[in-house]
Design an enzyme around this catalytic site. Sequence first.
Site, PDB file in Angstrom:
ATOM      1  N   THR A 139      49.316  33.968  58.203  1.00 31.08           N
ATOM      2  CA  THR A 139      47.936  33.567  57.855  1.00 31.08           C
ATOM      3  C   THR A 139      47.135  34.186  58.765  1.00 31.08           C
ATOM      4  OG1 THR A 139      48.227  31.518  59.233  1.00 31.08           O
ATOM      5  CG2 THR A 139      48.720  31.385  56.784  1.00 31.08           C
ATOM      6  N   HIS A 140      45.764  34.916  58.250  1.00 32.08           N
ATOM      7  CA  HIS A 140      45.075  35.648  59.300  1.00 32.08           C
ATOM      8  C   HIS A 140      45.700  36.752  59.826  1.00 32.08           C
ATOM      9  CE1 HIS A 140      42.102  32.192  58.562  1.00 32.08           C
ATOM     10  NE2 HIS A 140      43.193  31.419  59.040  1.00 32.08           N
TER      11      HIS A 140
ATOM     12  N   TYR B  85      26.037  48.582  15.720  1.00 34.02           N
ATOM     13  CA  TYR B  85      26.672  49.783  16.770  1.00 34.02           C
ATOM     14  C   TYR B  85      25.463  50.178  17.193  1.00 34.02           C
ATOM     15  CZ  TYR B  85      29.225  53.439  18.245  1.00 34.02           C
ATOM     16  OH  TYR B  85      29.810  54.458  19.105  1.00 34.02           O
TER      17      TYR B  85
ATOM     18  N   SER C 187      32.515  62.627  22.082  1.00 38.16           N
ATOM     19  CA  SER C 187      33.665  61.761  22.711  1.00 38.16           C
ATOM     20  C   SER C 187      34.986  62.488  22.641  1.00 38.16           C
ATOM     21  CB  SER C 187      33.754  60.441  22.045  1.00 38.16           C
ATOM     22  OG  SER C 187      34.054  60.502  20.829  1.00 38.16           O
TER      23      SER C 187
ATOM     24  N   LYS D 289      57.127  61.977  59.776  1.00 36.01           N
ATOM     25  CA  LYS D 289      56.320  61.088  58.695  1.00 36.01           C
ATOM     26  C   LYS D 289      56.940  60.788  57.527  1.00 36.01           C
ATOM     27  CE  LYS D 289      52.968  59.257  59.532  1.00 36.01           C
ATOM     28  NZ  LYS D 289      51.752  59.637  59.342  1.00 36.01           N
TER      29      LYS D 289
ATOM     30  N   SER E  30      54.188  64.359  55.885  1.00 37.43           N
ATOM     31  CA  SER E  30      53.174  64.949  56.404  1.00 37.43           C
ATOM     32  C   SER E  30      53.180  66.560  56.383  1.00 37.43           C
ATOM     33  CB  SER E  30      52.588  64.458  57.974  1.00 37.43           C
ATOM     34  OG  SER E  30      52.024  65.350  58.478  1.00 37.43           O
TER      35      SER E  30
ATOM     36  N   GLN F 120      29.919  54.057  22.810  1.00 39.93           N
ATOM     37  CA  GLN F 120      31.075  54.939  22.846  1.00 39.93           C
ATOM     38  C   GLN F 120      31.569  55.178  24.336  1.00 39.93           C
ATOM     39  OE1 GLN F 120      30.228  59.096  20.917  1.00 39.93           O
ATOM     40  NE2 GLN F 120      29.960  59.874  22.921  1.00 39.93           N
TER      41      GLN F 120
ATOM     42  N   ASN G 272      55.572  58.657  54.587  1.00 43.57           N
ATOM     43  CA  ASN G 272      54.232  57.853  54.187  1.00 43.57           C
ATOM     44  C   ASN G 272      54.480  57.227  52.825  1.00 43.57           C
ATOM     45  OD1 ASN G 272      52.958  59.116  56.469  1.00 43.57           O
ATOM     46  ND2 ASN G 272      52.163  60.685  55.415  1.00 43.57           N
TER      47      ASN G 272
ATOM     48  N   GLU H  22      49.675  53.212  48.651  1.00 48.74           N
ATOM     49  CA  GLU H  22      48.236  53.470  49.016  1.00 48.74           C
ATOM     50  C   GLU H  22      47.364  53.800  47.917  1.00 48.74           C
ATOM     51  OE1 GLU H  22      48.860  55.045  53.542  1.00 48.74           O
ATOM     52  OE2 GLU H  22      48.469  56.460  52.022  1.00 48.74           O
TER      53      GLU H  22
ATOM     54  N   ASN I 225      31.635  53.088  12.498  1.00 47.06           N
ATOM     55  CA  ASN I 225      31.499  51.930  13.191  1.00 47.06           C
ATOM     56  C   ASN I 225      32.686  50.908  13.137  1.00 47.06           C
ATOM     57  OD1 ASN I 225      28.970  52.987  13.510  1.00 47.06           O
ATOM     58  ND2 ASN I 225      27.928  51.263  12.537  1.00 47.06           N
TER      59      ASN I 225
ATOM     60  N   LYS J 207      34.820  53.891  25.766  1.00 44.70           N
ATOM     61  CA  LYS J 207      36.108  54.275  25.511  1.00 44.70           C
ATOM     62  C   LYS J 207      36.807  54.693  26.666  1.00 44.70           C
ATOM     63  CE  LYS J 207      36.119  56.298  21.546  1.00 44.70           C
ATOM     64  NZ  LYS J 207      35.880  57.407  20.448  1.00 44.70           N
TER      65      LYS J 207
END
Length: 492
Positions: A150-151, A312, A20, A278, A272, A317, A280, A285, A105, A320
């Site tokens: 709405t919608h 355990y 790990s 552009k 862009s 593991q 953006n 996003e 543990n 994590k």
Amino acid sequence: MYRSRPKGRMDDDMLAFLSSIPHDQSILYYDIVGSEAHSVMLHERGIISLEELKKILVSLEEAKKSPGLVDTEGAEDIHEALEAFVIKQAGMGAGGKMHTARSRNDQVVLDMRMKVRDDINGLCASIIALIDSLIKQASKNRDAVMPLYTHMQQGQLGTFSHVLLAYADALFRDLERLYQCFGRINQSPLGACAIGGTSIDIDRKRTAVLLGFDGLVRNSVDATTSRDTFVEYVASLSILSTTLARMAEDMIIWSTAEFGFVELDDRYSSTSSAMPQKKNPDPLELVRAKSAIMAGRLVSMLGITKALPSGYSRDLQDLKPQLLEASSAAISTVQVVEDVIDTLQVRKKRMLEVSKTSYAVSLDIAELLVAKGLPFRNAHKIVGALVAKAAAKEASLSAITIKDAAAVLKKVKPEKKLGAVELARIVKGMTPAKSIALRKSVGSPNPKEQDEMIKMARLKLAGYKAGVGKRTKFVQGSLTNLAKTVDKYIHS
């Protein structure tokens, strides 16, 4: 180092599969301070000598100051690597005793609890900063009338302030979930050992105090087995990420040329490679994308923890990376959204321009007719028919004539008599400002309600800010006292 029964080295491919280490660097600090507290307690209980303690603490302090000295090659995890470093520096006679009455543990879950509690405090502080930015923007935009949707269709008129305060209320619930989660996270599992405790006379409460915990996970099986608090934390992060994604989606839509309600600061926009015009909303996003990723991490954690036997299992593991990466992503996402909101340019004139031609005043008109004694269903049909006439002309409701009103009344035949002249006057008199002013219900966009909600939000925010500050100070103070205790023993 841990291979007492198995013979020889572990296969390299198997070690890579089990290790790990790639995800452990962020918990090395917590492994060090946890080991310091445990070693101090072992000495205070007469289990290791002062000289042995000094050697251990000097080695741990060296690792704290220079983490790169901890060699992770060939180690299954950071716990093994740190112990090997201490034994190398302090000698087996002292360093080999550091792990007395402790297991990986209880050690790993200790480190994760300390890491997560710090992340919760940091994240709560970031959410508080975001809510503060929303309240400040709301205060400046109480008069910014805009359509509410709405919608994805214009429904009623509201204010930008009203929308921002709606975000703040949702974020307050996210903040509350995380704030409450902290109390369940900040319980010490250290001393539970592998699963059934230890025959050595340790003091679990002492290490809990040294490390700034509020109490103990008392049952040793529960302490080493359960991960529900971590799942709860990531569930809270997942819910938070949906709040942030909704905010991002609104800002993305409203920043388009078609809407033009807001504009993102250049510092929080991309461009862009081909289209020079552009601007953006790439950061927002990615905020949307993080929400899906966060939900995926939560589902992974639920899948890993379901149906595991008590005690355990190595499956745990793989919690994590899900936990650590979800936490890191949430912290950075909140910061990005806070920066966007703080620097947002609001185009009030454009909002008002759209509001003036919007049919979103229709319900206000219908409710004025109700106030004159008409059944709501009659009022609904009258205004709907008026909107149809205005739409046919590709005009706003202010273009409705007395003739239009008369034709609609003739068709609908309301229960209570209403004149065409009066109806046309009511329709033409419904401005965006009047629409907002007429609202009376608690929590509406009415300016008085906005002022009250802003006031309440500021008071609530101040309470959380004080609480998070107190918790952060307590944890930091405990670790500062631990550092002083370590220094005292090293130089005694």
